[in-house]
Design an enzyme around this catalytic site. Structure first.
Site, PDB file in Angstrom:
ATOM      1  N   ASN A 114      -1.233  12.553 -10.993  1.00  0.00           N
ATOM      2  CA  ASN A 114       0.067  13.009 -10.488  1.00  0.00           C
ATOM      3  C   ASN A 114       1.083  12.797 -11.603  1.00  0.00           C
ATOM      4  OD1 ASN A 114       2.504  13.365  -9.200  1.00  0.00           O
ATOM      5  ND2 ASN A 114       2.300  11.574  -7.854  1.00  0.00           N
ATOM      6  N   LYS A 174       4.126  13.637 -11.636  1.00  0.00           N
ATOM      7  CA  LYS A 174       5.508  13.444 -11.151  1.00  0.00           C
ATOM      8  C   LYS A 174       6.456  14.329 -11.968  1.00  0.00           C
ATOM      9  CE  LYS A 174       4.087   8.942  -9.548  1.00  0.00           C
ATOM     10  NZ  LYS A 174       4.451   7.585  -9.149  1.00  0.00           N
ATOM     11  N   HIS A 220       4.101  11.993  -0.485  1.00  0.00           N
ATOM     12  CA  HIS A 220       4.157  10.867  -1.436  1.00  0.00           C
ATOM     13  C   HIS A 220       5.349   9.978  -1.069  1.00  0.00           C
ATOM     14  CE1 HIS A 220       4.628   8.622  -5.147  1.00  0.00           C
ATOM     15  NE2 HIS A 220       3.389   8.966  -5.455  1.00  0.00           N
ATOM     16  N   GLU A 277       7.527   8.686  -2.814  1.00  0.00           N
ATOM     17  CA  GLU A 277       8.767   9.065  -3.498  1.00  0.00           C
ATOM     18  C   GLU A 277       9.472  10.204  -2.776  1.00  0.00           C
ATOM     19  OE1 GLU A 277       7.032   9.476  -7.405  1.00  0.00           O
ATOM     20  OE2 GLU A 277       6.679   7.313  -7.425  1.00  0.00           O
ATOM     21  N   GLU A 279      -1.593   4.680  -0.776  1.00  0.00           N
ATOM     22  CA  GLU A 279      -0.787   4.209  -1.897  1.00  0.00           C
ATOM     23  C   GLU A 279       0.239   3.197  -1.405  1.00  0.00           C
ATOM     24  OE1 GLU A 279      -0.894   7.305  -5.298  1.00  0.00           O
ATOM     25  OE2 GLU A 279       0.846   7.703  -4.052  1.00  0.00           O
ATOM     26  N   GLY A 287       3.579   2.263  -9.802  1.00  0.00           N
ATOM     27  CA  GLY A 287       4.356   2.108 -11.031  1.00  0.00           C
ATOM     28  C   GLY A 287       4.751   0.677 -11.345  1.00  0.00           C
ATOM     29  N   SER A 327      -0.931   1.986  -9.530  1.00  0.00           N
ATOM     30  CA  SER A 327      -1.270   1.198 -10.721  1.00  0.00           C
ATOM     31  C   SER A 327      -2.761   1.198 -11.054  1.00  0.00           C
ATOM     32  CB  SER A 327      -0.738  -0.237 -10.587  1.00  0.00           C
ATOM     33  OG  SER A 327       0.681  -0.221 -10.506  1.00  0.00           O
TER      34      SER A 327
END
Ligand code: PGA
Length: 248
Positions: free
Chosen positions: A11, A13, A96, A98, A166, A172, A211
């Site tokens: 991904n 992003k 996701h 985000e 996730e 991250g 991660s």
């Protein structure tokens, strides 16, 4: 998606310009020379989908990172599932964290997007995961179960999709759950998927994301019910992503 081989999906992003396609050329060449024992996918920003799909060849599947639930219309700035498909995508990441957090996406909206994706011939990768606060309160399994029940439309009962677990606090950050915690949540995700959609999804992959790096990929991918990985930062460089792919 019912293959028994693992799916390693990158991904990107909001990263990547035309110059970044050199990484994809490197990756495609390495995979052509030494075919991996897994499926490989990349989800670039929408602006790169068409060029990446042309470059990637058969060895790399291409996905979008989101789509609108509606098929077309006055939705400035949005992209439909059919547009992603038209540009060369076969997958799309949906829900996701985000987008759930930064764009207020609810389980219901994610389910509508997943339905639109299937209707356009895309296989959705539906993301779920708890926040640190929820994990510390002992609610990880309950939160993820509720996201599964609300985010998977019945249109997915044929199994042509994936779920990505996730944990929000692992994305991250360099932090990952223990292998036991990953197994516990993946088993709960599988049970909720079966409860929601029936046994037709028994072989649908559940990816782990958050991660994943070349040095922890092998142990994570060996956990029961881990059917692959959704990789952010480490998918941007061909060498790192190859390290994860070779760990399958
Ligand atoms: P990360 O991102 O690998 O950079 O933690 C994972 C993701 O958000 O899919």
């Amino acid at each position: 998606m019912k293959e028994s081989v693992k799916l390693i999906a990158g991904n990107w992003k909001m990263n990547g310009l035309g110059a970044s396609l050199a990484e994809v050329e490197t990756l495609a060449a390495a995979l052509a020379a030494d075919r991996p024992d897994c499926r490989v996918a990349l989800c670039p920003p929408a602006t790169l989908i068409e060029r990446m799909a042309r470059l990637a060849g058969a060895g790399i599947e291409i996905g979008g990172q989101d789509c609108r639930a509606e098929t077309h219309g006055a939705f400035t700035g949005d992209v439909s599932a059919a547009m992603l498909r038209d540009a060369g995508a076969t997958l799309v990441v949906l829900g996701h964290s985000e987008r759930r957090q930064g764009h207020g996406e609810t389980d219901g909206l994610v389910a509508r997007k997943a339905e639109a994706a299937r209707a356009a011939g895309l296989a959705p990768i539906v993301c779920v995961g708890e926040t640190l606060e929820q994990r510390e309160a002992g609610r990880a399994v309950e939160v993820v179960r509720s996201q599964i029940m609300g985010s998977l439309p019945l249109a997915l009962a044929d199994g042509d999709f994936a779920v990505a677990y996730e944990p929000v606090w692992a994305i991250g950050t360099g932090l990952t759950p223990t292998l036991i915690q990953i197994e516990e949540v993946h088993r709960a995700v599988r049970a909720a998927m079966i409860e929601r959609l029936g046994l037709g999804i028994a072989a649908t992959p559940i990816l782990y994301g958050g991660s994943v790096k070349p040095d922890n990929a092998a142990e994570i991918l060996a956990v029961a019910e881990v059917g692959g990985a959704l990789v952010g930062g480490a998918s941007l460089k061909a060498a790192d992503f190859l390290g994860i792919i070779r760990a399958t």
